[in-house]
Design a protein around this motif. Structure first.
Motif, PDB file in Angstrom:
ATOM      1  N   ASP A  35       0.828  -1.218   0.000  1.00 45.43           N
ATOM      2  CA  ASP A  35       0.000   0.000   0.000  1.00 45.43           C
ATOM      3  C   ASP A  35       0.859   1.263   0.000  1.00 45.43           C
ATOM      4  O   ASP A  35       0.560   2.227  -0.700  1.00 45.43           O
ATOM      5  CB  ASP A  35      -0.937   0.012   1.207  1.00 45.43           C
ATOM      6  CG  ASP A  35      -2.067  -0.988   1.080  1.00 45.43           C
ATOM      7  OD1 ASP A  35      -2.295  -1.489  -0.039  1.00 45.43           O
ATOM      8  OD2 ASP A  35      -2.719  -1.267   2.101  1.00 45.43           O
ATOM      9  N   VAL A  36       1.938   1.248   0.776  1.00 45.31           N
ATOM     10  CA  VAL A  36       2.835   2.415   0.820  1.00 45.31           C
ATOM     11  C   VAL A  36       3.511   2.607  -0.533  1.00 45.31           C
ATOM     12  O   VAL A  36       3.607   3.740  -1.029  1.00 45.31           O
ATOM     13  CB  VAL A  36       3.878   2.259   1.950  1.00 45.31           C
ATOM     14  CG1 VAL A  36       4.992   3.283   1.825  1.00 45.31           C
ATOM     15  CG2 VAL A  36       3.209   2.382   3.311  1.00 45.31           C
ATOM     16  N   LEU A  37       3.965   1.522  -1.149  1.00 44.00           N
ATOM     17  CA  LEU A  37       4.625   1.643  -2.454  1.00 44.00           C
ATOM     18  C   LEU A  37       3.673   2.156  -3.533  1.00 44.00           C
ATOM     19  O   LEU A  37       4.058   2.988  -4.359  1.00 44.00           O
ATOM     20  CB  LEU A  37       5.216   0.297  -2.869  1.00 44.00           C
ATOM     21  CG  LEU A  37       6.439  -0.150  -2.077  1.00 44.00           C
ATOM     22  CD1 LEU A  37       6.855  -1.558  -2.483  1.00 44.00           C
ATOM     23  CD2 LEU A  37       7.596   0.816  -2.271  1.00 44.00           C
ATOM     24  N   VAL A  38       2.423   1.701  -3.516  1.00 43.65           N
ATOM     25  CA  VAL A  38       1.448   2.184  -4.490  1.00 43.65           C
ATOM     26  C   VAL A  38       1.173   3.669  -4.264  1.00 43.65           C
ATOM     27  O   VAL A  38       1.095   4.454  -5.218  1.00 43.65           O
ATOM     28  CB  VAL A  38       0.139   1.348  -4.421  1.00 43.65           C
ATOM     29  CG1 VAL A  38      -0.979   2.005  -5.193  1.00 43.65           C
ATOM     30  CG2 VAL A  38       0.398  -0.053  -4.929  1.00 43.65           C
ATOM     31  N   ALA A  39       1.043   4.078  -3.004  1.00 42.27           N
ATOM     32  CA  ALA A  39       0.802   5.493  -2.703  1.00 42.27           C
ATOM     33  C   ALA A  39       1.993   6.358  -3.117  1.00 42.27           C
ATOM     34  O   ALA A  39       1.810   7.447  -3.685  1.00 42.27           O
ATOM     35  CB  ALA A  39       0.518   5.664  -1.212  1.00 42.27           C
ATOM     36  N   LEU A  40       3.211   5.886  -2.854  1.00 38.08           N
ATOM     37  CA  LEU A  40       4.405   6.642  -3.253  1.00 38.08           C
ATOM     38  C   LEU A  40       4.520   6.744  -4.775  1.00 38.08           C
ATOM     39  O   LEU A  40       4.918   7.790  -5.301  1.00 38.08           O
ATOM     40  CB  LEU A  40       5.661   5.999  -2.676  1.00 38.08           C
ATOM     41  CG  LEU A  40       5.873   6.180  -1.179  1.00 38.08           C
ATOM     42  CD1 LEU A  40       7.083   5.371  -0.719  1.00 38.08           C
ATOM     43  CD2 LEU A  40       6.049   7.641  -0.826  1.00 38.08           C
ATOM     44  N   ALA A  47       3.641  14.407  -8.876  1.00 35.77           N
ATOM     45  CA  ALA A  47       4.627  15.477  -8.722  1.00 35.77           C
ATOM     46  C   ALA A  47       5.479  15.640  -9.978  1.00 35.77           C
ATOM     47  O   ALA A  47       5.699  16.767 -10.446  1.00 35.77           O
ATOM     48  CB  ALA A  47       5.523  15.193  -7.518  1.00 35.77           C
ATOM     49  N   LEU A  48       5.943  14.526 -10.532  1.00 37.47           N
ATOM     50  CA  LEU A  48       6.780  14.605 -11.731  1.00 37.47           C
ATOM     51  C   LEU A  48       6.001  15.126 -12.936  1.00 37.47           C
ATOM     52  O   LEU A  48       6.532  15.907 -13.728  1.00 37.47           O
ATOM     53  CB  LEU A  48       7.384  13.239 -12.045  1.00 37.47           C
ATOM     54  CG  LEU A  48       8.465  12.770 -11.078  1.00 37.47           C
ATOM     55  CD1 LEU A  48       8.891  11.345 -11.403  1.00 37.47           C
ATOM     56  CD2 LEU A  48       9.665  13.701 -11.114  1.00 37.47           C
TER      57      LEU A  48
END
Length: 85
Positions: A35-40, A47-48
């Motif tokens: 979940d953290v990796l998908v959110a990041l 942002a990019l």
């Protein structure tokens, strides 16, 4: 046209398969990491893309997206597909 609900369910299905392949003791930790990796990934992409549009153009962002899409398709063509019976 791209269907966002299909994409969401595909991500959830992939996540569920990965989590189900882990043991019960590490299942919650694995789900949290995914979940953290998908959110990041989503935040980084937002942002990019904002920086690309602000500094270059929307057309450049579109071409970069298509290039990334084509690269990912080429990488995934060699992988075995999961058959649901």
């Amino acid at each position: 046209m791209f269907n966002y609900s299909y994409s969401f369910f595909k991500i959830e299905t992939s996540t569920a398969q990965k989590v189900d392949s882990t043991g019960p003791s590490s299942r919650a930790k694995t789900k949290g990491k995914i979940d953290v990796l998908v959110a990041l990934a989503g935040a980084s992409g937002g942002a990019l893309s904002g920086m690309v549009v602000a500094n270059v153009s929307y057309a450049t962002l579109s071409l970069a997206g298509w290039l990334l899409f084509l690269i990912l398709i080429q990488l995934s063509c060699g992988q075995e597909k999961l058959e649901i019976s």
